[in-house]
Design a protein around this motif. Structure first.
Motif, PDB file in Angstrom:
ATOM      1  N   TYR A 186      63.377  20.896  -8.603  1.00 26.84           N
ATOM      2  CA  TYR A 186      62.870  19.598  -8.157  1.00 26.84           C
ATOM      3  C   TYR A 186      62.762  19.625  -6.638  1.00 26.84           C
ATOM      4  N   VAL A 187      61.618  19.217  -6.115  1.00 29.08           N
ATOM      5  CA  VAL A 187      61.441  19.152  -4.668  1.00 29.08           C
ATOM      6  C   VAL A 187      60.981  17.758  -4.269  1.00 29.08           C
ATOM      7  N   ARG A 188      61.578  17.249  -3.210  1.00 21.20           N
ATOM      8  CA  ARG A 188      61.151  15.992  -2.594  1.00 21.20           C
ATOM      9  C   ARG A 188      60.380  16.365  -1.333  1.00 21.20           C
ATOM     10  N   LEU A 189      59.105  16.057  -1.322  1.00 19.23           N
ATOM     11  CA  LEU A 189      58.212  16.489  -0.256  1.00 19.23           C
ATOM     12  C   LEU A 189      57.666  15.293   0.511  1.00 19.23           C
ATOM     13  N   SER A 190      57.960  15.228   1.789  1.00 22.09           N
ATOM     14  CA  SER A 190      57.403  14.189   2.645  1.00 22.09           C
ATOM     15  C   SER A 190      56.019  14.627   3.111  1.00 22.09           C
ATOM     16  N   VAL A 191      55.048  13.713   3.057  1.00 17.49           N
ATOM     17  CA  VAL A 191      53.700  14.048   3.494  1.00 17.49           C
ATOM     18  C   VAL A 191      53.352  13.417   4.840  1.00 17.49           C
ATOM     19  N   THR A 192      54.225  12.575   5.370  1.00 21.91           N
ATOM     20  CA  THR A 192      54.034  12.001   6.702  1.00 21.91           C
ATOM     21  C   THR A 192      55.351  11.426   7.186  1.00 21.91           C
ATOM     22  N   ASP A 193      55.536  11.432   8.516  1.00 18.19           N
ATOM     23  CA  ASP A 193      56.711  10.769   9.081  1.00 18.19           C
ATOM     24  C   ASP A 193      56.383   9.342   9.496  1.00 18.19           C
ATOM     25  N   ARG A 194      55.113   8.965   9.391  1.00 16.87           N
ATOM     26  CA  ARG A 194      54.685   7.637   9.821  1.00 16.87           C
ATOM     27  C   ARG A 194      55.026   6.580   8.774  1.00 16.87           C
ATOM     28  N   CYS A 195      55.331   5.383   9.257  1.00 19.95           N
ATOM     29  CA  CYS A 195      55.617   4.270   8.354  1.00 19.95           C
ATOM     30  C   CYS A 195      55.103   2.988   8.980  1.00 19.95           C
ATOM     31  N   ASN A 196      54.692   2.052   8.129  1.00 22.56           N
ATOM     32  CA  ASN A 196      54.198   0.761   8.598  1.00 22.56           C
ATOM     33  C   ASN A 196      55.265  -0.324   8.552  1.00 22.56           C
ATOM     34  N   ARG A 206      67.855  19.878  -6.309  1.00 19.83           N
ATOM     35  CA  ARG A 206      66.685  19.578  -5.501  1.00 19.83           C
ATOM     36  C   ARG A 206      66.675  20.233  -4.133  1.00 19.83           C
ATOM     37  N   LEU A 207      65.466  20.367  -3.618  1.00 16.87           N
ATOM     38  CA  LEU A 207      65.193  20.719  -2.239  1.00 16.87           C
ATOM     39  C   LEU A 207      64.508  19.540  -1.569  1.00 16.87           C
ATOM     40  N   ARG A 208      64.671  19.424  -0.258  1.00 14.76           N
ATOM     41  CA  ARG A 208      63.925  18.436   0.515  1.00 14.76           C
ATOM     42  C   ARG A 208      63.089  19.167   1.549  1.00 14.76           C
ATOM     43  N   ILE A 209      61.825  18.754   1.657  1.00 18.16           N
ATOM     44  CA  ILE A 209      60.933  19.357   2.645  1.00 18.16           C
ATOM     45  C   ILE A 209      60.286  18.231   3.436  1.00 18.16           C
ATOM     46  N   SER A 248      55.894  28.683  -8.943  1.00 19.06           N
ATOM     47  CA  SER A 248      56.007  30.021  -9.525  1.00 19.06           C
ATOM     48  C   SER A 248      57.461  30.438  -9.700  1.00 19.06           C
ATOM     49  N   ALA A 249      58.358  29.747  -8.992  1.00 20.88           N
ATOM     50  CA  ALA A 249      59.792  30.043  -9.078  1.00 20.88           C
ATOM     51  C   ALA A 249      60.552  28.965  -9.852  1.00 20.88           C
ATOM     52  N   GLY A 250      59.823  28.123 -10.592  1.00 20.04           N
ATOM     53  CA  GLY A 250      60.492  27.195 -11.494  1.00 20.04           C
ATOM     54  C   GLY A 250      60.517  25.744 -11.076  1.00 20.04           C
ATOM     55  N   ILE A 251      60.001  25.397  -9.898  1.00 20.04           N
ATOM     56  CA  ILE A 251      59.933  23.981  -9.533  1.00 20.04           C
ATOM     57  C   ILE A 251      58.932  23.287 -10.456  1.00 20.04           C
ATOM     58  N   SER A 252      59.383  22.243 -11.150  1.00 21.04           N
ATOM     59  CA  SER A 252      58.517  21.563 -12.104  1.00 21.04           C
ATOM     60  C   SER A 252      58.302  20.083 -11.788  1.00 21.04           C
ATOM     61  N   LYS A 253      59.139  19.529 -10.914  1.00 23.09           N
ATOM     62  CA  LYS A 253      59.011  18.112 -10.562  1.00 23.09           C
ATOM     63  C   LYS A 253      58.867  17.986  -9.055  1.00 23.09           C
ATOM     64  N   VAL A 254      57.926  17.150  -8.645  1.00 27.37           N
ATOM     65  CA  VAL A 254      57.680  16.889  -7.228  1.00 27.37           C
ATOM     66  C   VAL A 254      57.730  15.390  -6.998  1.00 27.37           C
ATOM     67  N   ARG A 255      58.483  14.971  -5.992  1.00 26.96           N
ATOM     68  CA  ARG A 255      58.446  13.569  -5.569  1.00 26.96           C
ATOM     69  C   ARG A 255      57.825  13.525  -4.191  1.00 26.96           C
ATOM     70  N   ILE A 256      56.774  12.738  -4.048  1.00 23.46           N
ATOM     71  CA  ILE A 256      56.076  12.577  -2.780  1.00 23.46           C
ATOM     72  C   ILE A 256      56.699  11.402  -2.034  1.00 23.46           C
TER      73      ILE A 256
END
Length: 321
Positions: A12-22, A256-259, A56-64
């Motif tokens: 499971y990886v939690r991936l941030s796509v921006t540091d910006r917030c409103n 999980r990993l966080r990116i 390819s290494a088994g990550i099956s869930k992504v949280r954006i």
């Protein structure tokens, strides 16, 4: 499969796509935030390459996550590209709901069914005080639309001492008619301001004790790797959960990993950055061996990781929510 130093499988990886917030939530970021340049963010192509490698290494869930993910231009096409990656079985999104309403039909069409909505109060004036922005109506419009489109909704409520603890019962009352999961989260020190925080005053046990004064709580089975302790209330359509985010009782099963949006990889929320995936990709270095090596040095739990992390904790918007 990716595994850590303690033989835990990472899928499971939690991936941030921006540091910006409103919004400028007091527990998350300073009022005057300095954001990184767009060139420092992972590009769409880099995100897809990164997730293809992880899948390819088994990550099956992504949280954006973000920041606020819907502030990233072209998010819906990016989500479509992620959806097409072999091995990715579920994509979920965490959003503050301010901009989300218009994109809900697109999410539904993509088959993205899990949305976490950050909402720390049901009072418009208090919302303004917490977020420093007057966007309560927009968030509630998003909640209504998510439910109308039959998406699976979790409402994330950060419990803050002397701020919103009087709303535990009103939030739980939402679940009587609405098929939502309201999740009460212990406050954490990631406000980017070095301020004290109240998580130690309102921990998961205090939260549960307060709810039990009003409701009978029936323990539900927790899914493998769940960060929440989940409960039902008789006669309610939804349910509640309590996340010991500061107490860290769930660390033993973390998967999980966080990116971050700039490619920084954390093997633990409380720990230091382990490597930067963006820099590795841009220099042409092998990504997967570096990530596996970082996991082989992963701390046993959040307390051990915290001891390795010197300095003031970052803003959650920088880490990735």
């Amino acid at each position: 499969m990716l595994t850590d130093a303690h033989h835990r499988i990472i899928d499971y990886v939690r991936l941030s796509v921006t540091d910006r917030c409103n919004l400028r939530c007091t527990y998350c970021m300073p009022e005057h935030m300095r954001f990184v340049k767009s060139s420092a963010l992972l590009t769409d192509a880099e995100i897809v390459t990164l997730l293809e490698t992880l899948a390819s290494a088994g990550i099956s869930k992504v949280r954006i996550t973000g920041g606020e993910p819907f502030l990233r231009p072209g998010l819906i096409p990016l989500l479509a590209s992620i959806k097409a990656i072999a091995g990715i079985q579920q994509i979920a999104i965490t959003t503050n709901g301010v901009l989300t309403h218009r994109y809900i039909p697109d999410l539904k069409a993509l088959g993205i069914t899990h949305v976490n909505l950050s909402l720390d109060t049901l009072q418009p004036q208090r919302f303004h005080q917490i977020t420093r922005r007057d966007r309560f109506a927009a968030v509630m419009q998003t909640l209504d639309s998510l439910l109308a489109h039959q998406l699976q909704v979790k409402i994330n409520v950060v419990v803050m001492d002397q701020v919103n603890t009087d709303e535990l019962v009103p939030f739980a009352a939402l679940t009587r008619e609405l098929p939502v999961s309201v999740r009460f989260i212990e406050e954490m020190p990631f406000n980017g301001q070095g301020h004290a925080f109240s998580g130690i005053n309102w921990n998961y046990e205090t939260i549960l004790d307060t709810l039990r004064e009003r409701y009978t709580l029936h323990k539900l089975p927790d899914a493998p790797h769940s960060t929440a302790l989940n409960y039902s209330i008789p006669g309610h359509a939804g349910n509640i959960g309590v996340i010991p985010a500061y107490s860290r009782t769930f660390c033993g099963t973390c998967n999980r990993l966080r990116i971050s949006a700039t490619g920084s990889v954390k093997t633990c929320l409380y720990g230091p950055d382990a490597l930067n995936a963006r820099d590795l990709m841009r220099s042409g270095e092998a990504l997967l061996p570096a990530i596996q090596q970082a996991l082989h040095h992963r701390a046993a739990n959040g307390f051990a990781a915290e001891r390795l992390h010197a300095g003031t904790p970052e803003s959650m918007s920088v880490i990735g929510g």
